[in-house]
Design a protein around this motif. Structure first.
Motif, mmCIF file in Angstrom:
data_model
loop_
_atom_site.group_PDB
_atom_site.id
_atom_site.type_symbol
_atom_site.label_atom_id
_atom_site.label_comp_id
_atom_site.label_asym_id
_atom_site.label_seq_id
_atom_site.Cartn_x
_atom_site.Cartn_y
_atom_site.Cartn_z
ATOM 1 N N GLU A 48 -40.948 18.296 35.932
ATOM 2 C CA GLU A 48 -39.656 17.610 35.931
ATOM 3 C C GLU A 48 -39.830 16.141 36.323
ATOM 4 O OE1 GLU A 48 -37.275 19.090 34.610
ATOM 5 O OE2 GLU A 48 -37.453 21.220 35.038
ATOM 6 N N CYS A 50 -37.947 12.931 38.461
ATOM 7 C CA CYS A 50 -36.985 12.742 39.545
ATOM 8 C C CYS A 50 -37.182 11.379 40.183
ATOM 9 C CB CYS A 50 -37.141 13.836 40.597
ATOM 10 S SG CYS A 50 -35.976 13.668 41.963
ATOM 11 N N THR A 83 -34.485 15.591 35.953
ATOM 12 C CA THR A 83 -34.406 16.542 34.856
ATOM 13 C C THR A 83 -34.506 17.942 35.434
ATOM 14 O OG1 THR A 83 -36.795 16.513 34.458
ATOM 15 C CG2 THR A 83 -35.447 14.951 33.193
ATOM 16 N N GLU A 84 -33.866 18.843 34.735
ATOM 17 C CA GLU A 84 -33.889 20.252 35.116
ATOM 18 C C GLU A 84 -33.941 21.053 33.817
ATOM 19 O OE1 GLU A 84 -31.820 22.432 38.830
ATOM 20 O OE2 GLU A 84 -30.436 21.439 37.464
ATOM 21 N N LYS A 85 -35.105 21.596 33.540
ATOM 22 C CA LYS A 85 -35.324 22.360 32.307
ATOM 23 C C LYS A 85 -34.938 21.548 31.070
ATOM 24 C CE LYS A 85 -34.843 26.683 34.721
ATOM 25 N NZ LYS A 85 -34.083 27.855 35.015
#
Length: 127
Positions: A48, A50, A83-85
């Protein structure tokens, strides 16, 4: 306690747009922590993205600190782009509920409300 929105923008575009929104609202970006890059540089598998933006409005920060210097530990405010998935999100921990846990001073709650309103606008403009 959290305010998180989803955007169709890429992680990088949302990060760039957030920085511009922060400046438009009279806040400054004190530092940007790229947590994803930091973890990867330490050999940790982390897919991810961040970035944590430390943002501050000096006049508002001075109001808070002049009432209760201990609240320096809750400053500056942080806005995250992550981001998340595969989905890009922008979020923060809301200043009002956080401050009301730390102080019952009505003047400080008013400052937190003003700051929160500004940061909500920044996030909503960015999405």
């Amino acid at each position: 306690m959290y305010y998180i929105v989803t955007t169709d923008k890429t992680f990088h575009q949302a990060s760039t747009d957030l920085q511009a929104a922060v400046l438009r609202h009279g806040f400054g970006v004190l530092h940007v922590h790229d947590l994803g890059a930091t973890l990867r540089s330490k050999g940790i598998e982390f897919v991810e993205e961040c970035k944590v933006f430390e943002v501050c409005n000096p006049a508002q920060a001075a109001k808070v600190l002049s009432v209760d210097m201990r609240l320096n530990m809750a400053l500056p405010c942080r806005i995250s782009v992550f981001t998340e998935k595969g989905v890009t999100r922008i979020g923060m921990i809301r200043p009002v509920p956080m401050l009301t846990v730390l102080s019952q001073d009505a003047a400080l709650v008013q400052v937190a409300e003003e700051v929160e309103e500004n940061i909500l606008q920044m996030i909503d403009e960015t999405k």
